[in-house]
Design a protein around this motif. Structure first.
Motif, short mmCIF file in Angstrom:
data_model
loop_
_atom_site.label_atom_id
_atom_site.label_comp_id
_atom_site.label_asym_id
_atom_site.label_seq_id
_atom_site.Cartn_x
_atom_site.Cartn_y
_atom_site.Cartn_z
N LEU A 274 0.84 -1.21 0.00
CA LEU A 274 0.00 0.00 0.00
C LEU A 274 0.87 1.25 0.00
O LEU A 274 0.61 2.21 -0.73
CB LEU A 274 -0.94 0.00 1.21
CG LEU A 274 -2.08 -1.02 1.17
CD1 LEU A 274 -2.80 -1.05 2.52
CD2 LEU A 274 -3.05 -0.68 0.04
N LYS A 275 1.93 1.24 0.80
CA LYS A 275 2.82 2.40 0.90
C LYS A 275 3.56 2.65 -0.41
O LYS A 275 3.59 3.77 -0.91
CB LYS A 275 3.83 2.20 2.03
CG LYS A 275 4.79 3.38 2.19
CD LYS A 275 5.80 3.12 3.27
CE LYS A 275 6.71 4.29 3.56
NZ LYS A 275 7.18 5.08 2.46
N VAL A 276 4.15 1.61 -0.99
CA VAL A 276 4.92 1.81 -2.22
C VAL A 276 4.01 2.25 -3.36
O VAL A 276 4.38 3.11 -4.16
CB VAL A 276 5.76 0.56 -2.60
CG1 VAL A 276 4.92 -0.59 -3.07
CG2 VAL A 276 6.81 0.92 -3.65
N GLY A 277 2.80 1.69 -3.45
CA GLY A 277 1.86 2.11 -4.48
C GLY A 277 1.48 3.57 -4.33
O GLY A 277 1.43 4.33 -5.31
N ARG A 278 1.23 3.99 -3.11
CA ARG A 278 0.88 5.38 -2.83
C ARG A 278 2.06 6.32 -3.12
O ARG A 278 1.91 7.33 -3.79
CB ARG A 278 0.43 5.51 -1.38
CG ARG A 278 0.00 6.89 -0.95
CD ARG A 278 -0.44 6.93 0.51
NE ARG A 278 0.67 6.57 1.40
CZ ARG A 278 0.69 5.50 2.19
NH1 ARG A 278 -0.33 4.67 2.22
NH2 ARG A 278 1.73 5.24 2.96
#
Length: 140
Positions: free
Chosen positions: A82-86
């Motif tokens: 979720l963090k890397v995608g964001r």
């Protein structure tokens, strides 16, 4: 908190060295210079379009037993993805990760809309080049 920061720095430095060993000779920790890099590790010339996030030595221990480890279906993996995608802002990204106690780096990325996990050096190198799509020159 201090140990977490130290572990993150060590992981980013190890990941940069790993990428350098794969031929990405410009791999470096983004915080190493001015902190303005987009990912944890950047390769300005060989992978200029790719956002690379690093997770290193992930495990949660209670009473000496691992109760949560970084693996393909863990909560830690979900949170990292979720963090890397964001953070990638819609651009291409790769999550480089190495579980606690393991030697081999792994890579997770979205390929053709599906999450894919890789643990072979040659495959990781090919996937990173494909994801970046710039045709950057690497040192073979």
């Amino acid at each position: 908190m201090v140990n977490s920061i130290r572990k993150g720095k060590r992981g980013e430095l190890e990941a940069a060295a790993y990428l350098h060993g794969l031929g990405f000779i410009d791999a470096r920790r983004s915080q190493q210079y001015n902190g303005l890099g987009h990912g944890d590790v950047i390769c300005e010339h060989t992978l200029p379009n790719l956002h690379i996030e690093v997770k290193f030595g992930y495990s949660v221990k209670k009473n000496g037993k691992v109760v949560q480890d970084m693996h393909c279906s863990s909560t830690a993996m979900r949170d990292a993805l979720l963090k890397v995608g964001r953070d990638a802002g819609g651009g291409p990204w790769a999550l480089l990760w190495k579980p606690d106690g393991y030697r081999q780096w792994r890579c997770t990325a979205r390929i053709n809309g599906l999450l894919s996990h890789f643990a072979d050096d040659d495959t990781i190198k090919a996937v990173l080049l494909e994801l970046d799509g710039s045709g950057g020159i690497i040192d073979d």
